[in-house]
Scaffold this active site. Structure first.
Site, short mmCIF file in Angstrom:
data_model
loop_
_atom_site.label_atom_id
_atom_site.label_comp_id
_atom_site.label_asym_id
_atom_site.label_seq_id
_atom_site.Cartn_x
_atom_site.Cartn_y
_atom_site.Cartn_z
N THR A 49 0.85 -1.20 0.00
CA THR A 49 0.00 0.00 0.00
C THR A 49 0.88 1.25 0.00
O THR A 49 0.67 2.18 -0.77
CB THR A 49 -0.89 0.02 1.27
OG1 THR A 49 -1.51 -1.24 1.41
CG2 THR A 49 -1.93 1.11 1.20
N TYR A 112 -12.41 -5.05 -3.40
CA TYR A 112 -13.49 -4.60 -4.27
C TYR A 112 -14.49 -5.69 -4.64
O TYR A 112 -15.67 -5.50 -4.54
CB TYR A 112 -12.98 -3.90 -5.56
CG TYR A 112 -14.12 -3.30 -6.35
CD1 TYR A 112 -14.72 -2.13 -5.92
CD2 TYR A 112 -14.64 -3.93 -7.48
CE1 TYR A 112 -15.81 -1.60 -6.60
CE2 TYR A 112 -15.73 -3.41 -8.16
CZ TYR A 112 -16.30 -2.24 -7.72
OH TYR A 112 -17.38 -1.72 -8.38
N TYR A 138 -2.42 -10.58 4.27
CA TYR A 138 -2.61 -9.20 4.69
C TYR A 138 -4.10 -8.90 4.81
O TYR A 138 -4.81 -8.90 3.81
CB TYR A 138 -1.92 -8.28 3.67
CG TYR A 138 -1.95 -6.80 3.94
CD1 TYR A 138 -2.37 -6.27 5.15
CD2 TYR A 138 -1.50 -5.92 2.96
CE1 TYR A 138 -2.37 -4.91 5.38
CE2 TYR A 138 -1.50 -4.55 3.17
CZ TYR A 138 -1.94 -4.05 4.38
OH TYR A 138 -1.94 -2.70 4.60
N ARG A 143 -9.66 -1.21 3.62
CA ARG A 143 -9.34 -0.98 2.21
C ARG A 143 -9.97 -2.02 1.29
O ARG A 143 -10.28 -1.72 0.14
CB ARG A 143 -7.82 -0.97 2.00
CG ARG A 143 -7.15 0.32 2.44
CD ARG A 143 -5.69 0.31 2.02
NE ARG A 143 -4.98 1.47 2.54
CZ ARG A 143 -4.62 2.53 1.80
NH1 ARG A 143 -4.93 2.60 0.52
NH2 ARG A 143 -3.95 3.52 2.35
N LYS A 166 -0.47 -10.18 8.39
CA LYS A 166 -0.35 -8.74 8.66
C LYS A 166 -1.75 -8.28 9.03
O LYS A 166 -2.65 -8.26 8.20
CB LYS A 166 0.18 -7.97 7.45
CG LYS A 166 0.32 -6.46 7.72
CD LYS A 166 0.78 -5.69 6.50
CE LYS A 166 0.87 -4.20 6.84
NZ LYS A 166 1.21 -3.36 5.67
N ILE A 206 4.74 -4.43 10.34
CA ILE A 206 5.12 -3.98 8.99
C ILE A 206 4.76 -2.50 8.99
O ILE A 206 3.60 -2.13 8.95
CB ILE A 206 4.41 -4.78 7.89
CG1 ILE A 206 4.82 -6.26 7.98
CG2 ILE A 206 4.77 -4.21 6.52
CD1 ILE A 206 4.19 -7.18 6.95
#
Length: 296
Positions: A49, A112, A138, A143, A166, A206
């Site tokens: 990201t 999405y 992740y 998001r 993550k 991270i």
């Protein structure tokens, strides 16, 4: 309890992708990597990201991974982002990373298209069975639009090379379910939650602010590991305003790129649809950097 990928415990840094005149600046990228290697981080995570992966072309994505692996030359670990909302695309990028010598891959859950938990399981199962490289799953529902539920992580833990998580769900309950019911290595996906996540079994972070203060992030993690909780909290208290601004002033990586420009370490250039901080936001960031002692 020893976790599955203890060699990745500690500080990993999600590095930015430097741009100059719209192109990836590979010389600046090498400098960023060298800065992290000299700081003694555990691992460098390009093209995530923070590395603006959504606006890198596929050839650029592959070139950045290769350039970072080459510059690191085995001195620290490299875990590039290779996720996609297309399983086939994620597989192609993951195979590329394995082929050029990455140590692990960071795979964001499909975004999405909002797959079901079964879809998420099948996505990661296919990737785990197709490659030997360790995978860090992740989870960032803010998001992607979909949380990977703890039950899905329990199922995914059956695959030996699904080694890490993550966690950026913001839920300590979720982290606790993963750390108490699996041996997966959990890394914080939020700088400001690193200390609380480590308190419930996480093994590091991270980090975004590691781009500018890797030594301080390492010091906080080391203090916690040594059982010096008061010292770890002292670092948390110092680091918190930076962490808050990097994720609160605007969407990551807008603030961290602005910070690096103010510190003379990057052009600060972003790719649309990301736009720079407003003058008011930049003034706030400048104050935070001054209060921290990074700017005079």
């Amino acid at each position: 309890m020893a976790t599955r990928a203890e060699q990745f415990a500690g500080l990993s840094v999600a590095i930015i992708t430097p741009f100059r005149d719209g192109k990836v600046d590979y010389k600046a990228l090498e400098e960023q990597v060298e800065f992290q290697v000299q700081a003694g981080v555990t691992c460098i995570c390009p093209v995530g990201t923070t590395g603006e992966s959504p606006t890198l072309s596929h050839p650029e994505h592959r070139e950045v991974i290769s350039a970072v692996v080459k510059t690191v030359a085995g001195r620290v670990k490299v875990m590039p982002g290779t996720g996609s909302n297309s399983t086939e695309e994620a597989l192609e990028l993951t195979r590329w990373a394995a082929q050029v010598g990455a140590d692990a891959v960071l795979i964001v859950s499909p975004y999405y298209n909002r797959p079901t938990q079964e879809g998420l399981y099948q996505h990661f199962k296919l990737l785990a069975q197709a490659v030997d490289i360790p995978i860090c799953v992740y989870n960032i529902p803010g998001r992607t639009g979909r949380n990977i539920e703890p039950e899905t992580f329990l199922r995914l833990a059956e695959f030996p090379n699904i080694a890490m998580v993550k966690e950026a769900s913001g839920s300590l309950d979720q982290v606790s379910q993963i750390t108490t019911q699996t041996d997966l290595t959990v890394l914080s996906g939020d700088d400001s939650l690193t200390l609380p996540i480590m308190a419930v079994g996480g093994r590091g972070v991270i980090s975004v602010i590691g781009n500018i203060v890797p030594h301080d992030m390492k010091a906080m993690i080391a203090a916690f590991e040594q059982g010096n909780i008061a010292e770890a909290f002292r670092w948390h208290k110092k680091l918190f305003p930076l962490a808050r601004d990097m994720l609160g002033l605007a969407t990551n990586p807008i603030p961290i790129k602005a910070a690096m420009r103010l510190l003379g370490r990057d052009t600060g250039e972003l790719r649309l649809p990301l736009t720079p901080l407003s003058p008011e936001q930049e003034a706030k960031l400048r104050t935070t950097l001054k209060n921290y002692g990074l700017l005079s």
